[in-house]
Motif scaffolding. Sequence first.
Motif, short mmCIF file in Angstrom:
data_model
loop_
_atom_site.label_atom_id
_atom_site.label_comp_id
_atom_site.label_asym_id
_atom_site.label_seq_id
_atom_site.Cartn_x
_atom_site.Cartn_y
_atom_site.Cartn_z
N TYR A 110 4.09 0.58 -7.17
CA TYR A 110 3.73 -0.29 -6.05
C TYR A 110 2.85 -1.47 -6.49
O TYR A 110 2.83 -2.49 -5.81
CB TYR A 110 3.10 0.53 -4.91
N ARG A 111 2.19 -1.34 -7.64
CA ARG A 111 1.47 -2.50 -8.16
C ARG A 111 2.45 -3.63 -8.49
O ARG A 111 2.10 -4.81 -8.48
CB ARG A 111 0.65 -2.13 -9.40
N TRP B 71 -2.45 -4.24 -4.52
CA TRP B 71 -2.05 -2.98 -3.88
C TRP B 71 -3.25 -2.13 -3.51
O TRP B 71 -4.32 -2.26 -4.09
CB TRP B 71 -1.09 -2.21 -4.79
N THR C 289 0.87 -1.18 0.00
CA THR C 289 0.00 0.00 0.00
C THR C 289 0.90 1.23 0.00
O THR C 289 2.08 1.14 0.32
CB THR C 289 -0.95 0.05 1.22
#
Length: 650
Positions: free
Chosen positions: A302-303, A310, A263
């Motif tokens: 971040y994915r 995420w 996250t």
Amino acid sequence: MKLGVCYYPEQWDRSMWLKDAQDMVRLGVKVVRIAEFAWSRMEPQPGQYDWAWLDDAVGILADQGLEIVLGTPTAAPPRWLLQAHPDMLARDAQGRERGFGSRRHYCFSSESYREACRVIVTEMARRYGQHPAVIAWQTDNEYGCHDTVISYSDSALRRFRLWLAKRYDNIENLNRRWGNVFWSMEYAAFDEIGLPVALPAQVNPIHALDFRRFASDEVCSFNRLQCDILREYSPGRDILHNFMGFFGEFNHHELSADLDVATWDNYPLGFTDMVRFIPEAERVQWMRSAHPDIAAFHHDLYRGMCKGRWWIMEQQSGPVNWASANPSPLPGMVRAWTWEAFAHGAEVVSYFRWRQVPYAQEQMHSGLHTSDGQIDQGGREAAIVAAEIDTLGDFGAHHAASVALVFDYNSKWMMDIQPHGEQFDYFGQVFAYYRALRRMGLDIDIVPPSADVSKYAMVVVPLLATLDDECVARWQASGAQIVMGPRTGSKTLDYALPTGLPPGPLRMALSIRVSRVESLRAGVSETVCLADGTPGYAKIWREFIDVAQGVEVLARFADGQPAVACQGAFSYHAAYFSDDVLDRLLADVAHAAGITIQALSGGLRLRRRGKLQFAVNYGPGLVSLPVAADRMVLGEAQLAPAGVAAWLAE
Ligand code: GAL
């Protein structure tokens, strides 16, 4: 797609909790994160726990059907703990201890602090680990926030020496690989090695780099300690951590190997204001809508951490309190940022915070409600998104991107240590390439250097400082078009120049030799001319490259030297180019890769999720979308500023 919120029951009177929980449900919130700063209330005295209030809070939220994310409280250790373990404090580069009175006052290397964390996390996980409403755990809060990854404490020194002994096995090996013959830096034992700080002249870059690698490993092992406990006592729950924007002090790819969900905390206006490589004029231009590519860049980054899973853990919902100026978002932007995240595949977007708190450090930081409990602009927009989620129903969660962009934490550290010019910035270079791809309307996956890139038609490597033969062979076998920015292949893992000069092993695929580099002052540029005569310029960084027979030169500097070299599917940029040059070069590569591009004007940006194509307008004017009205499922084909639209993709 669910909405969430960050809530701090300990900061409000107990009599307010039930109504708050009911209001959350009414607003459309499904997930609530609590407890990440409440250690002093969980354990007011050493070993004396008070769970009654947290039991109540969890019970009240659960009774309303809310799903709970529990934060471990280790980012805010209580005062008594410091009394017991004065060695838990981090020490800064000036040798000063980081005192009590805010948060994150701990050193990742402190063994006594690790032990204290083990105890509190175990107690908490035992008590709530099986609670049916607890769906996930957040470890700590924003590792590294407030510049807390690096600590020059005695614990850090002790553990750094052990880390080095493990990595190098014997001191002769370290001396050789560090090049310690230079300036008589040779050591007789690992115990003689100090921390790379407070030296009269420059630190040996490999000494500094190994310390950065060590510090990153410390964050990862600190996190793992918590994950191991949570997995034992709370099986089946997701473990997550909330990462930050433009932050690369530890290796997020490595840390994410211990998580289920990555996250991050999305404060688009704060970042637009604070990030140093955005020109001042753009900072002003985007001050209320945010730079159109900043949030998307992090969504894509971040994915790539936890196999596509995420969330946004903290979404800006009004003015923040920590940037150099803290403007109010353009009405509609909180909704637009939320949809931008969902369009990129977020499972949850959780707002910071339920209600503005009227006291202490963040009293000037807004939330979904004002501190007197009235709903604020952000809250009204969140309610609109909640209704829209219901209307849109299920349209699929994924869409395969055609372009991969390689991001590497090791390269970030190398460029921090030896930028060779104060304008040079790793994130700046990566972001320049990312922005250019987004302006072309492309969907992008940001991947680590080890990624299998065979499913992509185009791979963009803005800067990968260290390369090995295996990596180059993997790229060659992928069949993708590979574009590389300057300084790719410029170093070995031991922070030296590669044999035969940069780009090192890349020469397997592209016969060039970087014989000299130069950095340029702010405001200085070098003219560049593309093969078809289109002019442009380079800034910040320029290289002098020799090209072998068979290498095509696609652009030249004014002095006739090659600026872009290409051989087969590989092309190399020998400078940090202006946007127009980069747009043109990347468009040509996309064309060669068979990818259709669009030149997006102004602040329009696109992203596809499942069956739907999303569009967000960050700009000040109305934009006409390239879609027939009968395909629209959200918004209008004439998209207003701060507008969001979605339509069934072809
Ligand atoms: C984040 C942090 C939150 C809060 C927020 C304010 O960095 O995780 O606790 O401080 O910023 O914008």
